[in-house]
Design a protein around this motif. Structure first.
Motif, PDB file in Angstrom:
ATOM      1  N   VAL A  54       0.794  -1.297  -0.035  1.00 26.67           N
ATOM      2  CA  VAL A  54      -0.164   0.105  -0.080  1.00 26.67           C
ATOM      3  C   VAL A  54       0.811   1.432  -0.142  1.00 26.67           C
ATOM      4  CG1 VAL A  54      -1.456   1.258   1.404  1.00 26.67           C
ATOM      5  CG2 VAL A  54      -1.884  -1.091   1.163  1.00 26.67           C
ATOM      6  N   HIS A  55       1.862   1.235   0.480  1.00 26.74           N
ATOM      7  CA  HIS A  55       2.909   2.479   1.002  1.00 26.74           C
ATOM      8  C   HIS A  55       4.064   2.450   0.490  1.00 26.74           C
ATOM      9  CE1 HIS A  55      -0.251   4.524   3.259  1.00 26.74           C
ATOM     10  NE2 HIS A  55      -0.469   3.403   4.156  1.00 26.74           N
ATOM     11  N   VAL A  56       4.937   1.342   0.570  1.00 27.18           N
ATOM     12  CA  VAL A  56       6.294   1.266   0.062  1.00 27.18           C
ATOM     13  C   VAL A  56       6.497   1.218  -1.441  1.00 27.18           C
ATOM     14  CG1 VAL A  56       8.599   0.162   0.231  1.00 27.18           C
ATOM     15  CG2 VAL A  56       7.006   0.497   2.203  1.00 27.18           C
ATOM     16  N   VAL A  57       5.615   0.336  -2.035  1.00 30.06           N
ATOM     17  CA  VAL A  57       5.511   0.101  -3.434  1.00 30.06           C
ATOM     18  C   VAL A  57       5.325   1.103  -4.134  1.00 30.06           C
ATOM     19  CG1 VAL A  57       4.551  -1.424  -5.435  1.00 30.06           C
ATOM     20  CG2 VAL A  57       5.117  -2.432  -3.088  1.00 30.06           C
ATOM     21  N   PRO A  58       4.175   2.113  -3.996  1.00 25.71           N
ATOM     22  CA  PRO A  58       4.003   3.359  -4.687  1.00 25.71           C
ATOM     23  C   PRO A  58       5.278   4.172  -4.828  1.00 25.71           C
ATOM     24  CG  PRO A  58       2.087   2.546  -3.590  1.00 25.71           C
ATOM     25  CD  PRO A  58       3.058   1.789  -3.138  1.00 25.71           C
ATOM     26  N   SER A  59       5.708   4.303  -3.433  1.00 26.40           N
ATOM     27  CA  SER A  59       6.832   5.214  -3.502  1.00 26.40           C
ATOM     28  C   SER A  59       8.004   4.856  -4.149  1.00 26.40           C
ATOM     29  CB  SER A  59       7.313   5.350  -2.092  1.00 26.40           C
ATOM     30  OG  SER A  59       6.485   5.602  -1.097  1.00 26.40           O
ATOM     31  N   LEU A  60       8.351   3.305  -4.140  1.00 27.26           N
ATOM     32  CA  LEU A  60       9.550   2.861  -5.006  1.00 27.26           C
ATOM     33  C   LEU A  60       9.104   3.235  -6.628  1.00 27.26           C
ATOM     34  CD1 LEU A  60      10.333  -0.358  -3.419  1.00 27.26           C
ATOM     35  CD2 LEU A  60      11.538   1.759  -3.279  1.00 27.26           C
ATOM     36  N   ARG A  61       7.752   2.909  -7.040  1.00 31.19           N
ATOM     37  CA  ARG A  61       7.296   3.232  -8.514  1.00 31.19           C
ATOM     38  C   ARG A  61       7.543   4.599  -8.877  1.00 31.19           C
ATOM     39  NH1 ARG A  61       1.320   3.314  -8.564  1.00 31.19           N
ATOM     40  NH2 ARG A  61       1.956   5.486  -7.835  1.00 31.19           N
ATOM     41  N   ASN A  62       7.199   5.659  -8.115  1.00 33.39           N
ATOM     42  CA  ASN A  62       7.345   7.246  -8.374  1.00 33.39           C
ATOM     43  C   ASN A  62       8.744   7.435  -8.401  1.00 33.39           C
ATOM     44  OD1 ASN A  62       4.525   7.174  -8.274  1.00 33.39           O
ATOM     45  ND2 ASN A  62       4.363   7.906  -6.330  1.00 33.39           N
ATOM     46  N   PHE A  63       9.560   6.662  -7.442  1.00 30.82           N
ATOM     47  CA  PHE A  63      10.973   7.004  -7.433  1.00 30.82           C
ATOM     48  C   PHE A  63      11.652   6.319  -8.666  1.00 30.82           C
ATOM     49  CE2 PHE A  63      15.259   5.293  -7.008  1.00 30.82           C
ATOM     50  CZ  PHE A  63      16.112   6.257  -6.118  1.00 30.82           C
ATOM     51  N   GLY A  64      11.322   5.189  -8.891  1.00 33.32           N
ATOM     52  CA  GLY A  64      12.098   4.711 -10.307  1.00 33.32           C
ATOM     53  C   GLY A  64      11.745   5.507 -11.573  1.00 33.32           C
ATOM     54  N   ILE A  65      10.416   5.744 -11.907  1.00 36.64           N
ATOM     55  CA  ILE A  65       9.982   6.335 -12.980  1.00 36.64           C
ATOM     56  C   ILE A  65      10.474   7.922 -12.854  1.00 36.64           C
ATOM     57  CG2 ILE A  65       8.048   7.279 -14.387  1.00 36.64           C
ATOM     58  CD1 ILE A  65       6.548   5.097 -13.221  1.00 36.64           C
ATOM     59  N   GLY A  66      10.288   8.593 -11.861  1.00 39.66           N
ATOM     60  CA  GLY A  66      11.094   9.937 -11.792  1.00 39.66           C
ATOM     61  C   GLY A  66      12.462  10.193 -11.994  1.00 39.66           C
ATOM     62  N   PHE A  67      13.125   9.042 -11.428  1.00 39.78           N
ATOM     63  CA  PHE A  67      14.700   9.070 -11.254  1.00 39.78           C
ATOM     64  C   PHE A  67      15.203   8.755 -12.822  1.00 39.78           C
ATOM     65  CE2 PHE A  67      18.826   6.815 -11.201  1.00 39.78           C
ATOM     66  CZ  PHE A  67      19.480   7.614 -10.837  1.00 39.78           C
ATOM     67  N   LEU A  68      14.499   7.802 -13.422  1.00 39.13           N
ATOM     68  CA  LEU A  68      14.901   7.456 -14.797  1.00 39.13           C
ATOM     69  C   LEU A  68      14.697   8.615 -15.728  1.00 39.13           C
ATOM     70  CD1 LEU A  68      13.894   3.683 -15.171  1.00 39.13           C
ATOM     71  CD2 LEU A  68      16.236   4.816 -14.871  1.00 39.13           C
ATOM     72  N   LEU A  69      13.541   9.329 -15.644  1.00 35.59           N
ATOM     73  CA  LEU A  69      13.263  10.366 -16.322  1.00 35.59           C
ATOM     74  C   LEU A  69      14.100  11.618 -16.199  1.00 35.59           C
ATOM     75  CD1 LEU A  69      11.081  11.735 -18.441  1.00 35.59           C
ATOM     76  CD2 LEU A  69       9.651  12.457 -16.569  1.00 35.59           C
ATOM     77  N   GLY A  70      14.410  11.893 -14.858  1.00 41.15           N
ATOM     78  CA  GLY A  70      15.207  12.944 -14.725  1.00 41.15           C
ATOM     79  C   GLY A  70      16.434  13.177 -15.192  1.00 41.15           C
ATOM     80  N   VAL A  71      17.284  11.812 -15.016  1.00 42.31           N
ATOM     81  CA  VAL A  71      18.502  11.916 -15.360  1.00 42.31           C
ATOM     82  C   VAL A  71      18.683  11.676 -16.869  1.00 42.31           C
ATOM     83  CG1 VAL A  71      19.465  10.495 -12.971  1.00 42.31           C
ATOM     84  CG2 VAL A  71      18.409   9.171 -14.938  1.00 42.31           C
ATOM     85  N   THR A  72      17.692  11.014 -17.394  1.00 44.14           N
ATOM     86  CA  THR A  72      17.612  11.073 -18.944  1.00 44.14           C
ATOM     87  C   THR A  72      17.605  12.442 -19.436  1.00 44.14           C
ATOM     88  OG1 THR A  72      16.525   8.863 -19.165  1.00 44.14           O
ATOM     89  CG2 THR A  72      16.697  10.133 -20.821  1.00 44.14           C
ATOM     90  N   ILE A  73      16.746  13.267 -18.991  1.00 41.65           N
ATOM     91  CA  ILE A  73      16.895  14.642 -19.419  1.00 41.65           C
ATOM     92  C   ILE A  73      17.993  15.447 -18.939  1.00 41.65           C
ATOM     93  CG2 ILE A  73      15.417  16.787 -19.009  1.00 41.65           C
ATOM     94  CD1 ILE A  73      13.052  15.260 -18.410  1.00 41.65           C
ATOM     95  N   GLY A  74      18.569  15.189 -17.856  1.00 44.35           N
ATOM     96  CA  GLY A  74      19.716  15.659 -17.411  1.00 44.35           C
ATOM     97  C   GLY A  74      21.018  15.465 -18.285  1.00 44.35           C
ATOM     98  N   ILE A  75      21.147  14.106 -18.537  1.00 38.13           N
ATOM     99  CA  ILE A  75      22.307  13.636 -19.529  1.00 38.13           C
ATOM    100  C   ILE A  75      22.059  14.305 -21.058  1.00 38.13           C
ATOM    101  CG2 ILE A  75      23.271  11.648 -20.760  1.00 38.13           C
ATOM    102  CD1 ILE A  75      22.701  10.035 -18.426  1.00 38.13           C
ATOM    103  N   LEU A  76      20.912  14.220 -21.386  1.00 40.00           N
ATOM    104  CA  LEU A  76      20.724  14.737 -22.993  1.00 40.00           C
ATOM    105  C   LEU A  76      20.909  16.436 -22.909  1.00 40.00           C
ATOM    106  CD1 LEU A  76      17.471  12.772 -24.189  1.00 40.00           C
ATOM    107  CD2 LEU A  76      19.875  12.274 -24.495  1.00 40.00           C
ATOM    108  N   CYS A  77      20.229  17.203 -21.893  1.00 42.37           N
ATOM    109  CA  CYS A  77      20.502  18.412 -21.855  1.00 42.37           C
ATOM    110  C   CYS A  77      22.004  18.786 -21.635  1.00 42.37           C
ATOM    111  CB  CYS A  77      19.627  19.212 -20.928  1.00 42.37           C
ATOM    112  SG  CYS A  77      17.774  19.085 -21.341  1.00 42.37           S
ATOM    113  N   GLY A  78      22.578  18.010 -20.702  1.00 42.52           N
ATOM    114  CA  GLY A  78      24.087  18.200 -20.240  1.00 42.52           C
ATOM    115  C   GLY A  78      24.966  18.134 -21.417  1.00 42.52           C
TER     116      GLY A  78
END
Length: 257
Positions: A54-78
């Protein structure tokens, strides 16, 4: 033996602190600081049950998607900004202004624009962890040896090929360092995004426990949050060790020479 010695060096302080906490709190009658024995009992009841899903899995899901999206944008823009010094110089004041804005301060704005579902939480995490990766990528690309740049130009490599085949590989150690910083930042953003207008997640659980004066639950949530942060950092460290094996070998070869 070397591995055992390394584990012992890393583990002695946490083990000592937990032992002191257990001993000092064993006779505690404070409402706000319950005994560690009771906290660990509640920890097992909560997180070895459906509350984990109920609580840990949704947090890990949001973390995983947000992290991959953020670092991908960061690498390409960088990569783009690092290979175009004039553009980087023109955009630098605007980027520094946006980067300096606390991510928690943007939560109300993202709620208005994106609502309160998963998209809003992923956006907050991605925005937060994009900056360390982007800045480290820019620095890594700008540090590429001018001779390597000249070789790329002599082979008439286009901007995309130069970025992917030359700059990306040369800047990989600094990019990985930025991504490791982004892991810690993403955990903070994950919790912050769950403190407002949320109905699930470890941040929501800790806040609700505090609001309902369920102190033992709150402490159990904080311990789970700490373990999640440590586990994610450890997992990334293992990935970093495998990814940068070639870099360490090159440094060792250079030092031996």
């Amino acid at each position: 033996m070397t591995r055992i010695r390394s584990i012992a060096v890393e583990a002695w302080l946490p083990v000592l602190l937990v032992g002191l906490w257990w001993f000092v709190s064993s006779s505690s009658s404070s409402f706000y600081f319950p005994p560690l024995r009771g906290i660990m009992t509640r920890f097992a009841d909560l997180w070895f049950s459906d509350q984990f899903a109920v609580h840990v899995v949704p947090s890990l899901r949001n973390f995983g998607i947000g992290f991959l999206l953020g670092v991908t944008i960061g690498i390409l823009c960088g990569l783009a900004l690092g290979s175009m010094p004039q553009t980087h110089r023109a955009l630098s004041p605007t980027l520094e202004f946006i980067r300096a804005t606390p991510v928690i301060a943007l939560v109300p704005l993202t709620i208005v624009l994106l609502g309160t579902d998963v998209v809003q939480k992923v956006a907050i995490i991605a925005f937060a962890c994009m900056w360390p990766t982007l800045l480290n990528t820019v620095d890594g690309v700008r540090a590429v040896d001018p001779l390597v740049r000249d070789v790329a130009r002599s082979y008439r490599l286009g901007r995309w090929d130069s970025s992917m085949r030359v700059f990306l590989r040369s800047a990989t150690p600094q990019i990985i360092a930025g991504m490791r910083t982004s892991v810690a930042v993403a955990v903070v953003a994950m919790v912050g995004s769950e403190l407002f207008a949320s109905s699930e997640g470890i941040g929501y659980f800790v806040l609700q426990s505090q609001r309902t004066y369920a102190m033992t639950d709150m402490w159990a949530g904080l311990i789970m949050l700490g373990l999640l942060g440590y586990g994610l950092n450890l997992l990334f460290a293992l990935l970093e060790r495998r990814t940068l094996r070639w870099h360490r070998l090159r440094l060792e070869t250079t030092a031996a020479q």
